[in-house]
Enzyme design. Sequence first.
Site, mmCIF file in Angstrom:
data_model
loop_
_atom_site.group_PDB
_atom_site.id
_atom_site.type_symbol
_atom_site.label_atom_id
_atom_site.label_comp_id
_atom_site.label_asym_id
_atom_site.label_seq_id
_atom_site.Cartn_x
_atom_site.Cartn_y
_atom_site.Cartn_z
ATOM 1 N N ILE A 26 -11.825 -43.210 -6.806
ATOM 2 C CA ILE A 26 -13.283 -42.345 -6.965
ATOM 3 C C ILE A 26 -13.340 -42.823 -8.058
ATOM 4 O O ILE A 26 -12.857 -42.235 -8.981
ATOM 5 C CB ILE A 26 -13.076 -40.410 -6.585
ATOM 6 C CG1 ILE A 26 -12.531 -40.442 -5.242
ATOM 7 C CG2 ILE A 26 -13.785 -40.450 -7.423
ATOM 8 C CD1 ILE A 26 -12.265 -38.735 -5.252
ATOM 9 N N GLU A 28 -14.859 -41.185 -11.349
ATOM 10 C CA GLU A 28 -15.329 -40.676 -11.737
ATOM 11 C C GLU A 28 -15.737 -40.382 -12.730
ATOM 12 O O GLU A 28 -16.430 -39.800 -13.402
ATOM 13 C CB GLU A 28 -14.117 -38.918 -12.186
ATOM 14 C CG GLU A 28 -12.903 -39.300 -12.704
ATOM 15 C CD GLU A 28 -11.395 -40.272 -12.229
ATOM 16 O OE1 GLU A 28 -10.666 -40.676 -12.782
ATOM 17 O OE2 GLU A 28 -11.939 -40.698 -11.169
ATOM 18 N N ASP A 70 -53.873 -48.536 -26.267
ATOM 19 C CA ASP A 70 -54.900 -48.230 -26.806
ATOM 20 C C ASP A 70 -54.680 -49.646 -27.872
ATOM 21 O O ASP A 70 -53.836 -49.872 -28.168
ATOM 22 C CB ASP A 70 -54.610 -47.007 -28.324
ATOM 23 C CG ASP A 70 -55.077 -45.591 -27.182
ATOM 24 O OD1 ASP A 70 -55.675 -45.854 -25.774
ATOM 25 O OD2 ASP A 70 -54.199 -44.652 -27.124
#
Length: 636
Positions: A26, A28, A70
């Site tokens: 897993i 983790e 802009d």
Amino acid sequence: MMVGWLQGKHILDMFTIGVSLAVAAIPEGLPIVVTVTLALGVMRMVKKRAIVKKLPIVETLGCCNVICSDKTGTLTKNEMTVTHIFTSDGQHAEVTGVGYNSAGEVLLDGEVVHGFSNSSISKIVEAGCVCNDAVIRNGTLMGRPTEGALIALAMKMGLESLQQEFVRLEEIPFSSEQKWMAVRCVHRTQQDKPAVFFVKGAFEQVIRFCTTYHSKGVTLPLTNQQRELYQQQKSYMGTAGLRVLAFASGGEMGALTFLGLVGIIDPPRAGVKDAVVTLISSGVAVKMITGDSQETAVAIASRLGLYTKGSQCLSGEEVDLMDIQQLSQIVSRIVVFYRASPRHKLKIVKSLQNIGAVVAMTGDGVNDAVALKAADIGVAMGQTGTDVCKEAADMILVDDDFQTIMSAIEEGKGIYNNIKNFVRFQLSTSIAALTLISLATLMNFPNPLNAMQILWINIIMDGPPAQSLGVEPVDGDVIRKPPRNVRDSILTRSLIVKVLVSAFIIVCGTLFVFWRELRDNEITPRDTTMTFTCFVFFDMFNALSSRSQTRLVHEMGLCSNWTFCYAVLGSIMGQLLVIYFPPLQRVFQTESLSILDLLFLVGLTSSVCVVSEVIKKLERWREGEKAEAADTFHDV
């Protein structure tokens, strides 16, 4: 666990191995690495003067393929200076000096104009000074830079006191929609006389209110010929990259006297042109949105490398006439939006998103907030931006500099690559550990690793070496690579191949060492120690090759990421303690190895790094072949 039990192995031992393997399998550490990597990226961006308010935006920056910026203050310095005056009776005056101070002169045919020596010029300066909300004190501007430039012009002519000589009765403030400002005033010494309107703004807006023009102290009817002359002069000044303001005054708003034009320069920011060229070459489209006239907008865009032969521009009025579907069909070809206001920005964003673009939009005003919220990445200005704008944005540019956006995109791409590197290392190690134990069990071998050894490997797999991949310095060439598709999975075909190849080499090498040590069919602490150390060393070399998916180890430099060096060194020291430190030997069921054993293991386990480097070299060669084929095709 079930297979081992059916083979007659002790159920408790198999259960312990199974649980340890599940813990190791897993990932983790992945959420931790992702969060820490994004957080460190945010900290690095702060040093580059970009504040990111939401962590996921860091990753989104790597997908950005359109930047709507802009002009004023972002692409340009927002340091306005009047350089040219054109009076309504046809006189041309040059203005010297820069900054918000009195340094400089107004020159008409080489002679200095001061005070009221020329009524045509002084009328323009008077209108610009009175129809103004800015104040300059001790060289510091308080107000809009455009208005500051007009006050500085009055100071150069010694007319700055005019601002205090009039009593303001009414003000119609400037807005990006109407593009003009007007004040109704009376002179302090003549308050019994009718009030006078002073107006400044865009030429096409101001001229609509005018019926006469000022000529050498007298007022004459405004003819179409005069209008055409002023239009030509406005276009000429705009083509030179000047922001053009028109001025008028009179007793009624519908019957004003035209006074003349002023050209204001706002030079491009240093380095913006290089940033624009780099972004465009990497596949990021840059679009400029400005309230200036077409001539001024195109001139500035050309200087910045935005507007080239074949480029197109669109006015705010034309945007109004289109719906989103119609605008979507042409928006990809538009480079400059001129005479545009904040309400046009939202339409532009939605039309770009309609064709699948990931849009970054800049803004600084209250009215920009809606467009910033709608954009994939809303970018507010830190210096000139309003609080409403900053609240709506995802990122704030502390210095209002366009280059900071490029740095943020570069950081975003680098962070995504680091997460990808960690995933490659994590998956290849997890698959190798699972496959190793599964194959050993299926082939009825004794378990090559015990539970404690598997957990130790898991610490290395999720611990410092893995975490240090998340802080790998950003590759300098990453900004030149095209934005990734937001729909693309992190597990690309290339990554899966590298993961599987690395896992295959680790499993084969570790099983080979285990088989080599197990020739007497009796499992001993030495057998598991050799196998255990082999797997750990494979992990270290795998981490080394996982530092980049494209660059070779010698190109990155072994010491370019000191965190990684310390992490690997610490892991190796820990492994040596496990092998040679008696209390840990009892815990991990290991025994001491000779120097020849360690050299043999280093030579074997380095193969995973060598093969990974060969794969990178082959991928680079294949990309080069494709690029040459594409160039040949274009030449034909």
